[in-house]
Design an enzyme around this catalytic site. Structure first.
Site, PDB file in Angstrom:
ATOM      1  N   GLY A 238       0.814  -1.207   0.000  1.00  0.00           N
ATOM      2  CA  GLY A 238       0.000   0.000   0.000  1.00  0.00           C
ATOM      3  C   GLY A 238       0.842   1.248   0.000  1.00  0.00           C
ATOM      4  N   PRO A 239       0.219   2.402  -0.228  1.00  0.00           N
ATOM      5  CG  PRO A 239      -1.248   3.923  -1.177  1.00  0.00           C
ATOM      6  CD  PRO A 239      -1.205   2.577  -0.526  1.00  0.00           C
ATOM      7  CB  THR A 242      -1.966   3.064   4.001  1.00  0.00           C
ATOM      8  OG1 THR A 242      -0.883   2.194   3.646  1.00  0.00           O
ATOM      9  CG2 THR A 242      -2.198   4.063   2.880  1.00  0.00           C
ATOM     10  N   GLY A 243      -0.699   2.526   7.199  1.00  0.00           N
ATOM     11  CA  GLY A 243      -0.818   1.713   8.403  1.00  0.00           C
ATOM     12  C   GLY A 243      -0.306   0.297   8.284  1.00  0.00           C
ATOM     13  CE  LYS A 244       3.234  -0.215   3.396  1.00  0.00           C
ATOM     14  NZ  LYS A 244       2.759   1.175   3.284  1.00  0.00           N
ATOM     15  CG  HIS A 461      -3.702  32.381 -12.142  1.00  0.00           C
ATOM     16  ND1 HIS A 461      -2.895  32.172 -13.231  1.00  0.00           N
ATOM     17  CD2 HIS A 461      -3.851  31.156 -11.568  1.00  0.00           C
ATOM     18  CE1 HIS A 461      -2.572  30.893 -13.301  1.00  0.00           C
ATOM     19  NE2 HIS A 461      -3.137  30.255 -12.292  1.00  0.00           N
ATOM     20  CD  GLU A 462      -5.053  31.069  -7.459  1.00  0.00           C
ATOM     21  OE1 GLU A 462      -5.850  30.112  -7.468  1.00  0.00           O
ATOM     22  OE2 GLU A 462      -3.841  30.935  -7.682  1.00  0.00           O
TER      23      GLU A 462
END
Length: 688
Positions: A238-239, A242-244, A461-462
């Protein structure tokens, strides 16, 4: 019964851990010996005098005899017994080391300069005063031996000290010979991580997978009675954030078996063969304490595909370590009772032999949390905080799409820091919103000097971004727009992207128009463009190439994807298509981007007056919200249509018409939709 005996044996041995021997006392002994050699007086504890004092002693008939060391120009004087008791010598003569023992001399020592002159005086003393003397020669064999051995001893001590430091050990004198031992940290009943599955919010699917492994270790008969076998390994993918690793710590806290934890980099050492040796030692320890669990964090450090590096053969040590790991996990020998857990965020680079069934039977995907999972994660991290009634957990979860568990923990901590900085007693809702802005956009820089012309250009611009995102159907909903500098950006537009599993071509095109709204507004209002749209152009270009060369969303190129999910293209110097196809892709990308830009210009030209009102309001207030846009542009005409589409989509999912196979192409390819959302949240501007 055998397993219970194994556990009892493990617990018993854990109660009486063997303390590592410490050999620093050897250093102390060597230092003390050197100091003692330097300070110890080999002249029998004699006192130093001058040659003149010696002459006075001879004239008083107090000297019994003199010993002259010829090769050192030293004379050792021994007094008569009755002279030793005299007051003038009693205080000057050193006391013997052994109590109540007589000091037999020599009592005094002096050094003479000229041997010829001194020998003449001795002869006169012998004739006139009956002085007895003798001449000797001493060989300083001890000093020579010490001078030879001392440098060697110092070199050996320094070498042992450096080798111990390089090996990273803190054990006894045999540490240099145990460099191939495993560095795994052992957790058991007495040495637990104190983390359970209750502390892991979200990740329900992943928790079920690893809970089954823990349950098998606790109740093996439940599975073996029907012929089931426990998986030999499980790979957490996983990224980052993420809690691995947290999930693995929960397994260590829940499992009532020895749990060996280490990182993939712990196998890497400067010495050849150490990695493979540590793998062997790790599995040997795990087998001795079976049933047990081994957890290898960041396994890609040693598990990368073999023979695919740019400089092949340059890192054979890592491949030898991987080969030993493959053999230990599923080789010719037995590996009963040892389960291997591993975690990585680069599963695409792992060797295929490592991830095959029989080694890692399960690949557990730990994805970014969804809305309800983020609520649970917020509940966990909000427990230690003092929050007031204005904090709504559901609202916070909706404001953080695409955030990982680590990001949410960071937001909670940042909100508490902001509240403490403002001398508040509790953390309120605004503190959490400020924390989200701080993490996404960077630190607010109110003191940054911006000229009036640049400030006006930034405002238009915004405003262009905000106007186009409001006037197209599928752009992400706007949260707020600001021209206050943050981080590296001079202005930003905050969006709340919808959490989608798949993305259509129309949605991607609308998001491209919203990203190009800033540059289009500059061209319409000022007749020229600036460098402020750097990040917009970068994002749009990448998205256009992905639509054409990866997702097959172009009619001319066709239903073709050049994406390589195996990751082998990272090491290739050639493209997977011809030069003619490359020219076609470049041309189609240019057409796609220019077409989106023309569409954006037309939208803003039709609403130029409203764009001006929005920009002026932004210049006045510096920060505007969704309500301000609704007051200028009116209610979005696409809002009701989108609600109806969501209702139809939910009904289709309930009927089961949305099949899992339909989403597989998007799951195996890099998600442009997610990347677009991540860069639009916020849409930071890099103005040079």
């Amino acid at each position: 019964m055998a397993q219970q005996n194994q556990k009892n044996k493990f617990v018993k041995s854990g109660n009486n851990p063997k303390k590592p021997s410490n050999f620093y006392w050897i250093y102390a002994v060597i230092v003390i010996a050197i100091i003692g050699i330097q300070l110890f007086n080999f002249d029998g504890g004699s006192t130093g005098i001058t040659e003149k004092e010696f002459q006075e002693m001879v004239k008083k008939q107090h000297v019994d005899h003199v010993v002259i060391v010829k090769n050192k120009n030293i004379a050792r004087v021994t007094l008569k017994k009755e002279a030793v008791q005299l007051d003038e010598y009693k205080d000057r003569i050193n006391t013997p080391l052994i109590a109540n023992s007589p000091n037999r001399g020599p009592h005094f020592t002096f050094e003479f300069l000229s041997q010829d002159e001194f020998y003449k005086d001795l002869k006169l003393y012998a004739e006139d005063d009956n002085l007895k003397y003798r001449v000797i020669t001493e060989e300083d064999w001890f000093g020579g031996l010490l001078g030879l051995l001392l440098p060697i001893a110092i070199i050996v001590v320094i070498w042992i000290f450096l080798m111990r430091r390089m090996s990273g050990g803190s054990g006894g004198a045999g540490q240099i010979f145990s460099i191939g031992k495993s560095k795994a940290q052992l957790f058991d009943k007495e040495n637990s991580t104190h983390v359970s599955f209750a502390d892991v919010a979200g990740l329900e699917g992943a928790k079920e997978e690893v809970q089954e492994i823990v349950d098998f270790l606790k109740k093996p008969q439940k599975y073996t009675n029907i012929g089931a076998k426990i998986p030999r390994g499980a790979l957490l993918v996983g990224p980052p954030g993420t809690g691995k690793t947290l999930l693995a710590r929960a397994v260590a806290g829940e499992a009532r078996v020895p749990f060996f934890s280490l990182s993939g980099s712990d196998f890497v050492e400067m010495f050849v063969g150490v990695g493979a040796s540590r793998v062997r030692d790790l599995f040997k320890q795990a087998k001795d304490k079976a049933p047990s669990i081994i957890f290898i964090d960041e396994i890609d450090a040693i598990g990368r595909s073999r023979g695919k590096g740019i400089a092949q053969g340059a890192n054979d040590e890592r491949e030898n370590t991987l080969n030993q790991l493959l053999t230990e996990m599923d080789g010719f020998g037995t590996n009963t009772g040892v389960i291997v857990l591993a975690a990585t965020n680069r599963a695409d680079v792992l060797d295929r032999a490592l991830v095959r069934p029989g080694r890692f039977d399960r690949q557990i995907h730990v994805d970014l949390p969804e809305l309800h999972e983020r609520e649970e994660i917020f509940k966990v991290h909000l427990k230690p905080l003092k929050i007031d009634e204005t904090v709504d957990i559901k609202f916070l979860a909706k404001q953080t799409p695409g955030f990982s568990g680590a990001d949410i923990a960071n937001i909670c901590n940042e909100a508490a820091l902001i509240a403490a900085r403002k001398n508040k007693k509790k953390v309120d809702r605004q503190d959490f919103l400020d924390a989200v802005d701080r993490i996404i956009g960077g630190l607010e820089k109110k003191n940054k000097i911006v000229s009036d012309h640049d400030r006006k250009a930034i405002a238009y611009h915004e405003a262009g971004h905000a106007a186009v995102s409001w006037l197209v159907k599928y752009a992400s909903p706007l949260v707020k727009v600001t021209i206050i500098p943050r981080g590296r950006s001079l202005g930003a537009a905050w969006y709340l992207p919808e959490e989608r599993q798949i993305t259509t071509k129309e949605q991607l095109l609308d998001e491209m128009c919203a990203a190009l709204g800033g540059r289009a507004a500059e061209e319409i209002m000022f007749g020229k463009v600036s460098t402020g749209a750097l990040s917009d152009l970068e994002k749009v270009t990448k998205q256009a190439y992905a639509m054409i060369s990866i997702y097959g969303l172009n009619d001319k190129i066709g239903n073709i994807s050049f994406y390589d999910s195996s990751g082998q293209s990272d090491y290739s110097f050639s493209k997977p298509y011809s030069e003619k196809t490359a020219e076609m892709i470049d041309e189609e990308v240019r057409k796609l981007v220019e077409g989106s830009y023309e569409r954006t210009l037309n939208i803003l030209r039709e609403n130029k007056d409203k764009l001006t009102l929005l920009a002026e309001k932004l210049l006045e207030k510096e920060v505007i919200f969704r309500d301000d846009l609704e007051a200028i542009f009116g209610k979005s005409k696409f809002e009701e249509e989108l609600k109806e589409e969501k209702k139809v989509s939910r009904k289709d999912q309930a009927k089961g018409t949305s099949k899992k196979e339909d989403t597989s192409p998007v799951e195996t390819a890099p998600s442009t939709e997610q990347k677009t959302e991540g860069e639009q949240n916020p849409d930071n501007e890099a103005k040079n």
